[in-house]
Design an enzyme around this catalytic site. Structure first.
Site, PDB file in Angstrom:
ATOM      1  CD  GLU A 117     -16.341 -15.874  25.181  1.00  0.00           C
ATOM      2  OE1 GLU A 117     -15.782 -15.203  26.055  1.00  0.00           O
ATOM      3  OE2 GLU A 117     -16.932 -15.365  24.229  1.00  0.00           O
ATOM      4  CG  ASP A 167     -17.601 -13.487  20.841  1.00  0.00           C
ATOM      5  OD1 ASP A 167     -16.536 -13.499  21.491  1.00  0.00           O
ATOM      6  OD2 ASP A 167     -18.441 -12.571  20.930  1.00  0.00           O
ATOM      7  CG  HIS A 183      -9.175 -12.131  23.322  1.00  0.00           C
ATOM      8  ND1 HIS A 183      -9.621 -13.430  23.377  1.00  0.00           N
ATOM      9  CD2 HIS A 183     -10.272 -11.385  23.039  1.00  0.00           C
ATOM     10  CE1 HIS A 183     -10.915 -13.463  23.128  1.00  0.00           C
ATOM     11  NE2 HIS A 183     -11.331 -12.232  22.914  1.00  0.00           N
ATOM     12  CG  ASP A 184     -11.938 -11.669  26.478  1.00  0.00           C
ATOM     13  OD1 ASP A 184     -11.717 -10.634  25.824  1.00  0.00           O
ATOM     14  OD2 ASP A 184     -12.713 -12.572  26.108  1.00  0.00           O
ATOM     15  CG  ASP A 193     -13.354 -15.374  17.655  1.00  0.00           C
ATOM     16  OD1 ASP A 193     -14.549 -15.526  17.954  1.00  0.00           O
ATOM     17  OD2 ASP A 193     -12.462 -15.077  18.473  1.00  0.00           O
TER      18      ASP A 193
HETATM   19  C1  GLC Z   1     -16.230 -12.370  24.040  1.00  0.00           C
HETATM   20  C2  GLC Z   1     -14.863 -12.000  23.528  1.00  0.00           C
HETATM   21  C3  GLC Z   1     -14.559 -10.597  23.952  1.00  0.00           C
HETATM   22  C4  GLC Z   1     -15.599  -9.676  23.339  1.00  0.00           C
HETATM   23  C5  GLC Z   1     -17.010 -10.121  23.710  1.00  0.00           C
HETATM   24  C6  GLC Z   1     -18.034  -9.435  22.869  1.00  0.00           C
HETATM   25  O1  GLC Z   1     -16.273 -12.414  25.409  1.00  0.00           O
HETATM   26  O2  GLC Z   1     -13.915 -12.919  23.968  1.00  0.00           O
HETATM   27  O3  GLC Z   1     -13.275 -10.202  23.596  1.00  0.00           O
HETATM   28  O4  GLC Z   1     -15.387  -8.359  23.791  1.00  0.00           O
HETATM   29  O5  GLC Z   1     -17.194 -11.495  23.516  1.00  0.00           O
HETATM   30  O6  GLC Z   1     -17.979  -9.905  21.556  1.00  0.00           O
END
Ligand code: GLC
Ligand code: CA
Length: 527
Positions: free
Chosen positions: A257, A196, A317-318, A100
């Site tokens: 993402e 990310d 995880h979110d 990641d």
């Molecule tokens: C993404 C991740 C999340 C994180 C955010 C900031 O959305 O999935 O868990 O808090 O980015 O890095």
């Protein structure tokens, strides 16, 4: 038989949140050797790749999504040698490794930021986004996106926590350093990268205010149109550069993402000279309804067109877990339908650790909340701790995750819901997922075959076929608690169809006459 196997297209990717998977040294926090110790389990389950949420040195303000060194491992999780061993052991079992990369922002403890904030004429001053006056841009996690810094009397921008300052991707040195992070891990044998929030790397150079958006959203962030802080055109050439770098190595992969994006937007970032894939989070927000999911699938297929390759996610995880959203109590019937769909659609499925045993979110009291946005928005939003609880391996204390008190509580259902119990129960969710993964492996039509819906999804049933050359598979998913009668024709001259899997023990199929599909049944037929 399956020489064209391309891991990131045909395989299944399993997301591991390292803090919560397996703790090898008894400090209550999962770690890399812990993961290595569970690779046999993952091989047995039948996944093809793991994606590791961040394990880099970090003050853990956002549990690792605040990185203070991109090229190392936090002592909390182990060492670089542990990482190399994890990669070697994974590869030995045919499991690829995706890491990641959190490159939109660093930790405020990253040496780059410490330098940048130290004086206005520091050579790294321009590596972050410093301004004399804030504009109206907001932090996703609450409050203004601008933080006053006393040392130099200026504001810096942070899209997430104030401990996560956004870097200036327009600075050529930053760009070079970041591209080098890809190289560093690719050289160590990493097979892929999850980027990310990549579509927020660039901000408009003039920092104009975002227009207001009508409505009553909880977060001020959602009461704006993000015209100037997200999805800037400069991202496209950067992706081309990243792709060229990855293509210097065999079979490397990047999945982005895409932050608050429509399927069309996500699709626009994918292609032979851009990302291999971008997440479409559509399923995370769908009701448990055949028609609803069908709509999401069609939209995504349409947005990607012929050239793009879809991917599907029911948990990460979110967000609350799939079982939390869809199951009724401890019953897994509906989870089987959802996972039956995830694992037979045309597109790369992502599984989230514990999803294969139907882990449910934990509920926390206010003082137990660890996730910063959960603290900020309580009680309207309770944060993301719920879906990050320790993996439930067995019924020993702390679920076999650790021999010390874990950083987040174990779900109280762990004595019944755990890997050990489900491995021994032929009707468990685990065994169902394992069986599906084996079917995917055995039948390439389930991997890269075309997808065609066989029925209008209205009556609560999804019926589709996956076809590759001569191989044709029919998937029936009953999203209701009623028996459904469906007619699916078989091509001229073909046999009646062999049932390869049925959650209800159905063995015979006669494709040309109406079939009864049981409540919440998943049935897969070789037509
Ligand atoms: C993404 C991740 C999340 C994180 C955010 C900031 O959305 O999935 O868990 O808090 O980015 O890095
Ligand atoms: Ca540990």
């Amino acid at each position: 038989m399956n020489n064209d196997f391309l891991w990131w297209r045909d395989g299944v990717i399993y997301q591991i949140y390292p803090r919560s998977f397996a703790d090898s040294n008894g400090d209550g926090i999962g770690d890399l050797p812990g993961i290595t110790g569970k690779l046999d389990y993952l091989a047995q389950l039948g996944i093809d790749a793991i994606w590791l949420s961040p394990f880099y040195p970090s003050p853990q303000a956002d549990f690792g999504y605040d990185v203070s060194d991109y090229k190392n491992v936090d002592p909390l999780f182990g060492t670089l040698a542990d990482f190399d061993q994890l990669v070697a052991e994974a590869h030995r079992r045919g499991i690829r490794v995706v890491v990641d990369l959190v490159l939109n922002h660093t930790s405020n403890q990253h040496p780059w930021f410490l330098e940048s904030r130290s004086s206005r004429d520091n050579p790294k001053r321009d590596w972050y986004l410093w301004r004399e006056k804030p504009n109206n841009w907001q932090s996703v996690f609450g409050g203004s996106g601008w933080e006053w810094d006393q040392t130099t009397g200026a504001y810096y921008f942070h899209m997430f926590l104030k401990e996560q300052p956004d870097v200036n991707w327009r600075n050529p040195q930053v760009r070079r350093e970041m591209l080098d992070v890809f190289r560093f891990w690719a050289e160590r044998g990493v097979d892929g990268f999850r980027l990310d929030v990549f579509n927020v790397y660039f901000k408009h150079p003039d920092f104009p205010n975002n227009p207001r958006k009508a409505g009553l959203a909880l977060r001020a962030f959602d009461r704006q149109w993000h015209l100037y802080d997200i999805d800037q055109p400069e991202m496209h050439p950067l992706l081309t550069e990243i792709r060229a770098l990855l293509d210097q190595y065999p079979q490397r992969y990047a999945v982005g993402e895409t932050f608050i994006a429509t399927p069309e937007k996500a699709a626009s970032y994918c292609g032979p000279d851009k990302l291999h894939a971008a997440f479409n989070f559509d399923f995370l927000f769908r009701k448990f309804s055949a028609a609803d999911f069908a709509e999401g699938i069609l939209k995504w297929e349409q947005a990607l067109g012929e050239s793009g390759w879809p991917n599907y996610v029911l948990s990460n995880h979110d967000q609350p877990r799939s079982a939390t959203r869809y199951a009724k109590g401890e019953d897994d019937a509906r989870v089987k339908v959802a996972l039956g769909m995830l694992l037979t659609l045309r597109g790369t499925p992502f599984l989230y650790y514990g999803e294969e045993i139907g882990m449910r979110d934990i509920t926390l009291k206010r003082h137990e909340i660890q996730d910063p946005p959960g603290k900020y928005y309580w009680p309207f939003y309770k944060g993301r701790d719920g879906c990050r609880s320790p993996m439930q391996w067995d019924d020993s204390p702390y679920a076999g995750f650790s021999n010390a008190k874990p950083w987040l509580p174990v779900h109280p259902n762990y004595t019944q819901r755990n890997v050990a119990v489900q491995q021994n129960d032929p009707h468990s969710l685990f065994r169902f997922v394992q069986q599906l993964l084996a079917l995917r492996k055995a039948y390439p039509a389930l991997q890269r075959g075309t997808l065609r819906f066989l029925l209008p999804p209205k009556p609560g049933i999804l019926a589709y076929e996956r076809t590759l050359n001569e191989q044709r598979m029919v998937v029936l998913l009953n999203f209701t608690e009623q028996v459904k009668t469906v007619g699916v024709s078989s091509p001229v001259g073909s046999s009646a169809g062999q049932v390869l899997l049925s959650t209800h023990g159905v063995q015979e199929s006669a494709l040309n006459r109406p079939m009864q599909v049981h409540p919440y049944e998943v049935r897969i037929i070789l037509a």
